[in-house]
Design a protein around this motif. Structure first.
Motif, PDB file in Angstrom:
ATOM      1  N   GLU A 184       0.820  -1.207   0.000  1.00 28.97           N
ATOM      2  CA  GLU A 184       0.000   0.000   0.000  1.00 28.97           C
ATOM      3  C   GLU A 184       0.857   1.262   0.000  1.00 28.97           C
ATOM      4  N   MET A 185       1.966   1.244   0.731  1.00 28.68           N
ATOM      5  CA  MET A 185       2.856   2.404   0.724  1.00 28.68           C
ATOM      6  C   MET A 185       3.405   2.640  -0.681  1.00 28.68           C
ATOM      7  N   ARG A 186       3.741   1.556  -1.368  1.00 28.87           N
ATOM      8  CA  ARG A 186       4.237   1.698  -2.739  1.00 28.87           C
ATOM      9  C   ARG A 186       3.139   2.213  -3.658  1.00 28.87           C
ATOM     10  N   ARG A 187       1.913   1.701  -3.481  1.00 31.16           N
ATOM     11  CA  ARG A 187       0.813   2.111  -4.357  1.00 31.16           C
ATOM     12  C   ARG A 187       0.539   3.600  -4.306  1.00 31.16           C
ATOM     13  N   ILE A 188       0.567   4.192  -3.105  1.00 28.67           N
ATOM     14  CA  ILE A 188       0.202   5.604  -2.989  1.00 28.67           C
ATOM     15  C   ILE A 188       1.331   6.538  -3.389  1.00 28.67           C
ATOM     16  N   LEU A 189       2.550   6.007  -3.554  1.00 26.09           N
ATOM     17  CA  LEU A 189       3.676   6.833  -3.970  1.00 26.09           C
ATOM     18  C   LEU A 189       3.718   6.975  -5.488  1.00 26.09           C
ATOM     19  N   ARG A 190       4.056   8.167  -5.944  1.00 27.97           N
ATOM     20  CA  ARG A 190       4.275   8.393  -7.371  1.00 27.97           C
ATOM     21  C   ARG A 190       5.576   7.714  -7.794  1.00 27.97           C
ATOM     22  N   PRO A 191       5.767   7.445  -9.082  1.00 21.21           N
ATOM     23  CA  PRO A 191       7.046   6.888  -9.542  1.00 21.21           C
ATOM     24  C   PRO A 191       8.210   7.767  -9.088  1.00 21.21           C
ATOM     25  N   GLY A 192       9.227   7.154  -8.525  1.00 18.21           N
ATOM     26  CA  GLY A 192      10.371   7.886  -8.000  1.00 18.21           C
ATOM     27  C   GLY A 192      10.151   8.426  -6.607  1.00 18.21           C
ATOM     28  N   GLY A 193       8.961   8.212  -6.034  1.00 18.28           N
ATOM     29  CA  GLY A 193       8.680   8.696  -4.688  1.00 18.28           C
ATOM     30  C   GLY A 193       9.515   7.989  -3.639  1.00 18.28           C
ATOM     31  N   GLU A 194       9.618   8.607  -2.471  1.00 14.24           N
ATOM     32  CA  GLU A 194      10.510   8.087  -1.443  1.00 14.24           C
ATOM     33  C   GLU A 194       9.751   7.753  -0.154  1.00 14.24           C
ATOM     34  N   LEU A 195      10.294   6.785   0.552  1.00 15.36           N
ATOM     35  CA  LEU A 195       9.767   6.333   1.838  1.00 15.36           C
ATOM     36  C   LEU A 195      10.823   6.580   2.900  1.00 15.36           C
ATOM     37  N   VAL A 196      10.415   7.178   4.028  1.00 13.00           N
ATOM     38  CA  VAL A 196      11.308   7.381   5.169  1.00 13.00           C
ATOM     39  C   VAL A 196      10.754   6.578   6.339  1.00 13.00           C
ATOM     40  N   VAL A 197      11.561   5.664   6.845  1.00 12.18           N
ATOM     41  CA  VAL A 197      11.150   4.766   7.928  1.00 12.18           C
ATOM     42  C   VAL A 197      12.037   5.012   9.142  1.00 12.18           C
ATOM     43  N   VAL A 198      11.426   5.019  10.318  1.00  8.88           N
ATOM     44  CA  VAL A 198      12.183   5.078  11.576  1.00  8.88           C
ATOM     45  C   VAL A 198      11.839   3.845  12.397  1.00  8.88           C
ATOM     46  N   ILE A 199      12.873   3.096  12.788  1.00 12.50           N
ATOM     47  CA  ILE A 199      12.677   1.940  13.663  1.00 12.50           C
ATOM     48  C   ILE A 199      13.590   2.081  14.878  1.00 12.50           C
ATOM     49  N   PRO A 200      13.150   1.576  16.036  1.00 10.67           N
ATOM     50  CA  PRO A 200      14.021   1.602  17.208  1.00 10.67           C
ATOM     51  C   PRO A 200      15.116   0.555  17.077  1.00 10.67           C
ATOM     52  N   ASP A 201      16.314   0.881  17.531  1.00  9.10           N
ATOM     53  CA  ASP A 201      17.402  -0.079  17.567  1.00  9.10           C
ATOM     54  C   ASP A 201      17.301  -0.916  18.839  1.00  9.10           C
TER      55      ASP A 201
END
Length: 271
Positions: A159-176
């Protein structure tokens, strides 16, 4: 909610575009969604199986973040948002990170908690907020987002990929694994899974290409009340009680000095 923000939204039932109709949103199939008086709109397609954060958890998060304790994380997220176009934050909570990253863009905060959306709707003048379940089809038009944020939140990669335009970017934050060391261990709370980075790569593989990763680590100095808020605003709140936490935190030195340790990762949507 700005008209520019409404233009990003889609009906959660049929996927058609939504348009403003008085104090509601409506699609051409006549599915109607009323705005709450706090400014957000619920775009759930049905009853969610996910239990959203309670009013108490959201209040704890708002106070903790508002005090600046996680500002280094917010700054790293804002620096990672380099792409153009609207920003959609999935699992946005109070909208704290999205508000810091928007600049002159427009944005949508999605969260399954109506209590979080009440605050997110007022977090930034160019931001709208909608109740939505990350595991259901997202109420965002296909290809509408230039950037997607996912900060300490569930990840539905397709779903995250679907809503992004071509070349769009995803920023993820996870705890270490070392996140909140000095607090989690003393209180017997949930530890971060050592295999979290591998699971993240598995979740996103095929949908996103990694661009860069940045480790953010810093020491916190918390009063007992702030340490309680740090616990009460996260998933550990579901696994204990306020009475038990109060007793354990009272036995800690003051200030409490845990270490915050997270990874901020940036990805590009695969073609």
């Amino acid at each position: 909610m700005l008209d520019e923000v409404v233009e990003l939204l889609a009906c959660p039932h049929c996927g058609l575009d939504l348009e403003r109709s008085g104090n509601s949103l409506r699609c051409s199939s006549n599915h109607v969604f009323d705005f709450a008086r706090q400014g957000y709109v619920s775009l759930l397609s049905g009853r969610s199986k996910v239990v959203g954060d309670t009013a108490e958890m959201v209040a704890a998060r708002a106070g903790f973040l508002g005090a600046g304790h996680y500002d280094p994380i917010a700054e790293a997220v804002a620096a990672a948002v380099t792409g153009d176009g609207p920003v959609v934050d999935i699992g946005a909570g109070t909208g704290f990170y999205l508000a810091r990253a928007l600049g002159d863009r427009i944005g949508v905060a999605l969260d399954v908690s109506k209590y979080a959306c009440r605050r997110a709707a007022k977090a930034h003048p160019r931001m709208g907020a909608a109740v939505a379940d990350a595991w259901q089809p997202l109420p965002i038009r296909t290809g509408a987002a230039g950037v997607v944020l996912n900060v300490f939140a569930p990840r539905n990669a397709s779903e995250m990929r679907r809503i992004l335009r071509p070349g769009g970017e995803l920023v993820v934050v996870i705890p270490d694994p070392g996140h909140l060391t000095g607090l989690v261990d003393h209180l017997g709370l949930l530890n971060v899974d050592e295999s979290k980075p591998e699971r993240l790569a598995e979740q996103l593989g095929g949908h996103f290409t990694p661009l860069e990763r940045r480790a953010v680590e810093f020491r916190l100095e918390l009063t007992h009340a702030e340490a309680l808020a740090a616990v009460a605003m996260g998933p550990s709140a579901w696994h204990t009680t306020p009475e038990v936490l109060d007793a354990k935190i009272a036995a800690l030195p003051s200030p409490v000095t845990p270490t915050a340790a997270v990874t901020v990762a940036r990805y590009r949507r695969t073609p």
